[in-house]
Design an enzyme around this catalytic site. Structure first.
Site, PDB file in Angstrom:
ATOM      1  N   ARG B  13      -7.177 -14.506  -0.959  1.00 47.92           N
ATOM      2  CA  ARG B  13      -5.894 -14.345   0.166  1.00 47.92           C
ATOM      3  C   ARG B  13      -5.825 -15.160   1.180  1.00 47.92           C
ATOM      4  O   ARG B  13      -4.806 -15.155   1.856  1.00 47.92           O
ATOM      5  CB  ARG B  13      -6.222 -12.741   0.558  1.00 47.92           C
ATOM      6  CG  ARG B  13      -7.532 -12.338   0.980  1.00 47.92           C
ATOM      7  CD  ARG B  13      -7.789 -11.168   1.250  1.00 47.92           C
ATOM      8  NE  ARG B  13      -9.083 -10.762   1.591  1.00 47.92           N
ATOM      9  CZ  ARG B  13      -9.382  -9.853   2.344  1.00 47.92           C
ATOM     10  NH1 ARG B  13      -8.733  -9.147   3.466  1.00 47.92           N
ATOM     11  NH2 ARG B  13     -10.867  -9.654   2.614  1.00 47.92           N
ATOM     12  N   SER B  40      -5.206  -7.879   6.312  1.00 48.11           N
ATOM     13  CA  SER B  40      -5.780  -7.772   5.046  1.00 48.11           C
ATOM     14  C   SER B  40      -5.028  -9.283   4.014  1.00 48.11           C
ATOM     15  O   SER B  40      -5.537  -9.737   3.191  1.00 48.11           O
ATOM     16  CB  SER B  40      -5.503  -6.805   4.223  1.00 48.11           C
ATOM     17  OG  SER B  40      -6.109  -5.813   4.786  1.00 48.11           O
ATOM     18  N   GLU B  61       7.007   0.431   1.583  1.00 51.14           N
ATOM     19  CA  GLU B  61       7.184  -0.709   0.426  1.00 51.14           C
ATOM     20  C   GLU B  61       8.533  -0.849  -0.110  1.00 51.14           C
ATOM     21  O   GLU B  61       9.078  -1.975  -0.372  1.00 51.14           O
ATOM     22  CB  GLU B  61       6.025  -0.599  -0.262  1.00 51.14           C
ATOM     23  CG  GLU B  61       4.641  -0.987   0.292  1.00 51.14           C
ATOM     24  CD  GLU B  61       3.883   0.394   0.858  1.00 51.14           C
ATOM     25  OE1 GLU B  61       4.530   1.638   0.661  1.00 51.14           O
ATOM     26  OE2 GLU B  61       2.855   0.151   1.325  1.00 51.14           O
ATOM     27  N   PHE B  86       0.586  -1.637  -4.174  1.00 49.60           N
ATOM     28  CA  PHE B  86       1.828  -1.389  -3.592  1.00 49.60           C
ATOM     29  C   PHE B  86       2.716  -2.343  -3.784  1.00 49.60           C
ATOM     30  O   PHE B  86       4.271  -2.124  -3.387  1.00 49.60           O
ATOM     31  CB  PHE B  86       1.370  -1.101  -1.993  1.00 49.60           C
ATOM     32  CG  PHE B  86       0.077  -0.157  -1.984  1.00 49.60           C
ATOM     33  CD1 PHE B  86      -0.094   0.713  -2.807  1.00 49.60           C
ATOM     34  CD2 PHE B  86      -0.778  -0.526  -0.946  1.00 49.60           C
ATOM     35  CE1 PHE B  86      -1.324   1.534  -2.602  1.00 49.60           C
ATOM     36  CE2 PHE B  86      -1.805   0.265  -0.782  1.00 49.60           C
ATOM     37  CZ  PHE B  86      -2.241   1.102  -1.648  1.00 49.60           C
ATOM     38  N   HIS B 112      -5.625  -8.175  -3.147  1.00 56.87           N
ATOM     39  CA  HIS B 112      -6.407  -6.951  -3.397  1.00 56.87           C
ATOM     40  C   HIS B 112      -6.388  -6.368  -5.017  1.00 56.87           C
ATOM     41  O   HIS B 112      -6.276  -5.456  -5.195  1.00 56.87           O
ATOM     42  CB  HIS B 112      -6.301  -5.912  -2.781  1.00 56.87           C
ATOM     43  CG  HIS B 112      -7.026  -6.038  -1.218  1.00 56.87           C
ATOM     44  ND1 HIS B 112      -6.480  -7.232  -0.390  1.00 56.87           N
ATOM     45  CD2 HIS B 112      -7.955  -5.684  -0.459  1.00 56.87           C
ATOM     46  CE1 HIS B 112      -7.191  -7.363   0.638  1.00 56.87           C
ATOM     47  NE2 HIS B 112      -7.963  -6.172   0.706  1.00 56.87           N
ATOM     48  N   ASP B 120     -12.905   0.879  -2.113  1.00 56.13           N
ATOM     49  CA  ASP B 120     -11.977   1.873  -2.172  1.00 56.13           C
ATOM     50  C   ASP B 120     -11.600   2.530  -3.068  1.00 56.13           C
ATOM     51  O   ASP B 120     -11.021   3.470  -3.190  1.00 56.13           O
ATOM     52  CB  ASP B 120     -10.656   1.064  -1.402  1.00 56.13           C
ATOM     53  CG  ASP B 120     -10.814   0.935  -0.110  1.00 56.13           C
ATOM     54  OD1 ASP B 120     -11.521   1.430   0.797  1.00 56.13           O
ATOM     55  OD2 ASP B 120      -9.850  -0.120   0.388  1.00 56.13           O
ATOM     56  N   ARG B 170      -9.479  -9.915  -3.070  1.00 55.23           N
ATOM     57  CA  ARG B 170      -9.875  -9.570  -1.620  1.00 55.23           C
ATOM     58  C   ARG B 170     -11.298 -10.536  -1.632  1.00 55.23           C
ATOM     59  O   ARG B 170     -11.646 -10.918  -0.473  1.00 55.23           O
ATOM     60  CB  ARG B 170     -10.311  -8.196  -1.764  1.00 55.23           C
ATOM     61  CG  ARG B 170     -10.799  -7.918  -0.295  1.00 55.23           C
ATOM     62  CD  ARG B 170     -11.333  -6.199  -0.389  1.00 55.23           C
ATOM     63  NE  ARG B 170     -12.171  -6.195   0.617  1.00 55.23           N
ATOM     64  CZ  ARG B 170     -13.235  -5.363   0.476  1.00 55.23           C
ATOM     65  NH1 ARG B 170     -13.765  -5.000  -0.558  1.00 55.23           N
ATOM     66  NH2 ARG B 170     -13.924  -5.107   1.766  1.00 55.23           N
TER      67      ARG B 170
END
Lengths: 304, 320
Positions: B13, B40, B61, B86, B112, B120, B170
């Protein structure tokens, strides 16, 4: 007359196809066009025994006013839409009125209305860019997406220092989709004030009246609470009232708030047996019903 | 055997962030949209350098995808940023109608992805996104393997006209591809030349494939290692010619075996060069909480799993 004076001094009104020689809207011509567009709608959906005449008929005056009197359009179709006003149709199922007015405003030959919903046609059941139909800048049909797209286009106009206005039309029932409210919240919070979203407020959706399916409550209050400037057109099927209302909306842009027009219309307007009911939302007339509808709207500018 | 050096662990990322920062300076049409995950997605620097071209859309989104579609009208090149979950499943219809079907020049940049999102858990770890996006007509699908490749891909997709899904991750992983590489969309990268088995890997599994090839080499097995960074359009010729040479194939990806790179490769082989194939991928399951390393081991997504799959693929040669 106020409507034309608002744009005439700017020297930027392009009346493509419909050439204007006076400073007054040619109401006789425009009223003729409204009747002719109603005929186009009925004939398109009848031929293929499918499509959505109700909402199309209800928005006929809106489309004629927008494309013939309100929008500052360039000649020809340019996907990028730079230096001209833009229009996005969110409730894509009223494609018959969109196609008719696009054709009769010069975007493509009116004869092509004969191909509505047929195989290999550019006039898909719901509007799309995929077949390259001039006048369409985004696909719509799956409801609730048009305001977001229009707001995006308005943001780009600001980045490009292009002072033109982005117009959008959505259905009232379509406001049940949550994405609209994301876009409505975003536009106000970010002062996207170069956009005019008109809501076709006819109170009907497929399963019945909006109040029976899922009431919107105080729609004006909701838009205002989200930070929009809200105007109403009480007589959304009176051409002069629509022109006046949209001109007022255009005059309300550039003042820090996005502009909403709640336009009260009658679904099926102009064909008596289609009015005041949701029954003709997505149903085509049979041969006999077509003749009755056409008799109520005699030829004005010539059928395609 | 070629030797690949990890020049220091970095997250993919951040490669995206570095690429976006460079695009900000070189391409005035590039705009960035983010749904409340600026840090992020490593979009902070672009935001700081070009506040007028950065659009914070909030946790919305669906609207972000619509805004991006609209912003292309007038010539902007929107890059959307949020997690892979998302960026795809949550907004599938918005992407389908307003972006893909409308052929809008939007770059959907998704961080991610996969189980390496970690602690998560499954709500955030999408393992279905490659399948979702490659099914959309006209969508280009890219899954990069390290920092340098992700940065190069970010630069390349700005030059490509049409909708693109760029998938990255990530955790900090080995950074081993060339710092000054040219990223060619749709072109496979040959990493090792071998004759006994073809290993085709994408994303975080590419480094694992290189480790597996070293282990296999110690056992006297030479592996042809191919990095497929572009899952669609797929470099069919690279797959066919390698399979013809080695006679067996292993695909490796951080994704469900249904709908991922493996199935795309299987289709190419079935049509052109029927070859035994083993799938290193998740087996139609959701993920769970854990560290990235623990999850990669538990779900069979590491070098060890690739070695085992390679031996099995070799054993199937000639048996169909």
């Amino acid at each position: 007359m106020l409507p034309f004076l608002l744009c005439a001094p700017l020297g930027k009104c392009y009346f493509w196809q419909h050439i204007k020689y006076t400073s007054m809207p040619d109401m006789n011509y425009l009223n003729d066009l409204v009747v002719q567009v109603r005929r186009d709608i009925l004939r398109q959906v009848h031929k293929v025994n499918s499509g959505h005449p109700g909402g199309s008929l209800g928005c006929t005056e809106f489309f004629v006013a927008l494309f013939q009197e309100i929008m500052d359009r360039k000649e020809g179709f340019h996907m990028d839409g730079k230096d001209e006003d833009l229009f996005f149709l969110s409730n894509g199922h009223i494609s018959p009125v969109f196609y008719s007015v696009l054709a009769r405003s010069g975007y493509f030959p009116v004869e092509e209305l004969n191909t509505f919903r047929l195989i290999n046609s550019r006039l898909q059941g719901h509007p799309t860019t995929h077949e390259g139909l001039p006048g369409v800048r985004v696909a719509s049909g799956s409801l609730g997406q048009g305001i977001s797209v229009a707001v995006g286009a308005a943001l780009t106009k600001k980045l490009n220092n292009d002072p033109h206005v982005v117009y959008a039309l959505c259905g009232d029932g379509e406001l049940q989709e949550g994405q609209n409210w994301e876009a409505i919240m975003y536009a106000a919070a970010n002062k996207v004030d170069n956009i005019v979203v008109t809501v076709d407020y006819n109170g009907q959706q497929i399963d019945g009246s909006l109040d029976n399916v899922l009431p919107l409550g105080n729609l004006k209050g909701k838009f205002e609470a989200f930070g929009w400037d809200v105007l109403e057109i009480k007589e959304g099927n009176q051409l002069d009232a629509v022109i006046d209302g949209l001109n007022q909306a255009k005059g309300s842009t550039g003042k820090g708030k996005p502009v909403c027009v709640l336009m009260h219309t009658v679904m099926g307007n102009g064909v008596d047996f289609m009015m005041h009911t949701h029954a003709w939302h997505g149903k085509a007339p049979n041969d006999e019903q077509l003749e009755i509808g056409l008799a109520q709207n005699p030829v004005t500018l010539g059928d395609y | 055997m070629k030797k690949y050096i990890d020049t220091g662990k970095k997250d993919t990322r951040s490669g995206f962030g570095a690429g976006l920062t460079e695009l900000g300076k070189t391409n005035p049409d590039v705009v960035a949209l983010c749904a409340d995950l600026t840090g992020s997605l490593k979009m902070d620097e672009f935001k700081a350098n070009h506040p007028e071209r950065f659009f914070q859309v909030g946790i919305a989104e669906a609207n972000m995808m619509g805004l991006a579609a609209g912003m292309t009208i007038g010539g902007k090149i929107p890059f959307t940023g949020t997690f892979a979950n998302f960026s795809t499943g949550r907004v599938y219809d918005q992407i389908r109608q307003s972006i893909a079907y409308s052929h809008k020049n939007v770059k959907i940049c998704a961080s991610h992805a996969g189980v390496t999102l970690g602690e998560d858990g499954a709500t955030h770890q999408i393992l279905e996104d490659i399948g979702l996006m490659k099914m959309l007509p006209g969508m280009t699908v890219i899954n990069t393997c390290d920092f340098n490749q992700t940065k190069a891909a970010t630069l390349a997709i700005a030059e490509h006209h049409g909708p693109v899904y760029l998938r990255f991750g990530r955790p900090k992983v080995a950074n081993f591809t060339d710092e000054n590489q040219t990223f060619e969309i749709g072109k496979a990268v040959s990493l090792q030349d071998g004759n006994d088995v073809t290993i085709i890997a994408t994303g975080h599994l590419v480094w694992e494939a290189l480790q597996a090839a070293e282990t296999l080499n110690e056992q006297g097995i030479s592996a042809d290692v191919i990095n497929i960074h572009t899952i669609k359009p797929l470099d069919q010729n690279a797959i066919i010619s390698s399979a013809a040479k080695t006679g067996c194939v292993v695909t490796a990806e951080e994704h469900n075996y249904l709908g991922g790179l493996g199935e795309s490769v299987a289709r190419v082989l079935a049509e052109n060069q029927p070859t035994p194939q083993e799938f290193v991928a998740t087996q139609d399951t959701f993920g769970e909480s854990g560290t990235p390393d623990q999850l990669m081991a538990k779900y069979g997504l590491n070098a060890d799993a690739i070695v085992k799959a390679s031996l099995k693929a070799i054993s199937r040669k000639g048996n169909g």
